[in-house]
Design a protein around this motif. Structure first.
Motif, PDB file in Angstrom:
ATOM      1  N   UNK A  30       0.842  -1.213   0.122  1.00 40.11           N
ATOM      2  CA  UNK A  30       0.140  -0.023  -0.152  1.00 40.11           C
ATOM      3  C   UNK A  30       0.723   1.132  -0.137  1.00 40.11           C
ATOM      4  N   UNK A  31       2.151   1.022   0.359  1.00 36.28           N
ATOM      5  CA  UNK A  31       2.819   2.192   0.295  1.00 36.28           C
ATOM      6  C   UNK A  31       3.917   2.411  -1.005  1.00 36.28           C
ATOM      7  N   UNK A  32       3.603   1.493  -1.765  1.00 37.80           N
ATOM      8  CA  UNK A  32       4.491   1.353  -2.834  1.00 37.80           C
ATOM      9  C   UNK A  32       3.806   2.209  -4.141  1.00 37.80           C
ATOM     10  N   UNK A  33       4.505   3.099  -4.913  1.00 34.62           N
ATOM     11  CA  UNK A  33       3.971   3.800  -5.748  1.00 34.62           C
ATOM     12  C   UNK A  33       4.036   3.383  -7.192  1.00 34.62           C
ATOM     13  N   UNK A  34       4.719   2.096  -7.236  1.00 36.45           N
ATOM     14  CA  UNK A  34       4.986   1.564  -8.695  1.00 36.45           C
ATOM     15  C   UNK A  34       5.346   0.224  -8.545  1.00 36.45           C
ATOM     16  N   UNK A  35       5.254  -0.672  -9.579  1.00 33.70           N
ATOM     17  CA  UNK A  35       5.648  -1.924  -9.500  1.00 33.70           C
ATOM     18  C   UNK A  35       7.322  -1.946  -9.478  1.00 33.70           C
ATOM     19  N   UNK A  36       7.954  -1.148 -10.116  1.00 31.02           N
ATOM     20  CA  UNK A  36       9.519  -0.880  -9.969  1.00 31.02           C
ATOM     21  C   UNK A  36       9.705  -0.868  -8.629  1.00 31.02           C
ATOM     22  N   UNK A  37       9.264  -0.077  -7.955  1.00 29.75           N
ATOM     23  CA  UNK A  37       9.313   0.143  -6.562  1.00 29.75           C
ATOM     24  C   UNK A  37       9.429  -0.940  -5.768  1.00 29.75           C
ATOM     25  N   UNK A  38       8.199  -1.782  -5.835  1.00 29.76           N
ATOM     26  CA  UNK A  38       7.917  -2.836  -5.087  1.00 29.76           C
ATOM     27  C   UNK A  38       8.791  -3.820  -5.476  1.00 29.76           C
ATOM     28  N   UNK A  39       9.084  -4.297  -6.759  1.00 29.67           N
ATOM     29  CA  UNK A  39      10.566  -4.855  -7.233  1.00 29.67           C
ATOM     30  C   UNK A  39      11.816  -4.811  -6.462  1.00 29.67           C
ATOM     31  N   UNK A  40      12.033  -3.389  -6.367  1.00 31.52           N
ATOM     32  CA  UNK A  40      13.422  -3.075  -5.784  1.00 31.52           C
ATOM     33  C   UNK A  40      13.284  -3.574  -4.297  1.00 31.52           C
ATOM     34  N   UNK A  41      12.125  -3.101  -3.639  1.00 31.42           N
ATOM     35  CA  UNK A  41      11.961  -3.594  -2.228  1.00 31.42           C
ATOM     36  C   UNK A  41      12.130  -5.312  -1.761  1.00 31.42           C
TER      37      UNK A  41
END
Length: 64
Positions: A30-41
């Protein structure tokens, strides 16, 4: 008898040279702005909670 300790990633400031994301913030989908950010995390920060079904895809709602 010296043992080398495995490198440990800290949550202080682990960032990729090609990324503006930081492991010190945003822990849930819910705190991620994009899929790329989620993949990074998931890959860089080791936040396995983002991949609830363990299929290698974080935050199913973002990364369809």
């Amino acid at each position: 008898m010296s043992q080398k300790a495995a490198p440990i990633k800290t949550t202080a400031q682990v960032t990729s040279s090609s990324s503006a994301y930081s492991c010190s913030t945003k822990k849930t989908c819910g705190q991620m702005a994009s899929c790329a950010e989620a993949e990074f995390h998931l890959s860089e920060c080791g936040n396995g909670r983002l991949d609830r079904n363990n299929d290698g895809v974080p935050c199913e709602s973002l990364c369809r």
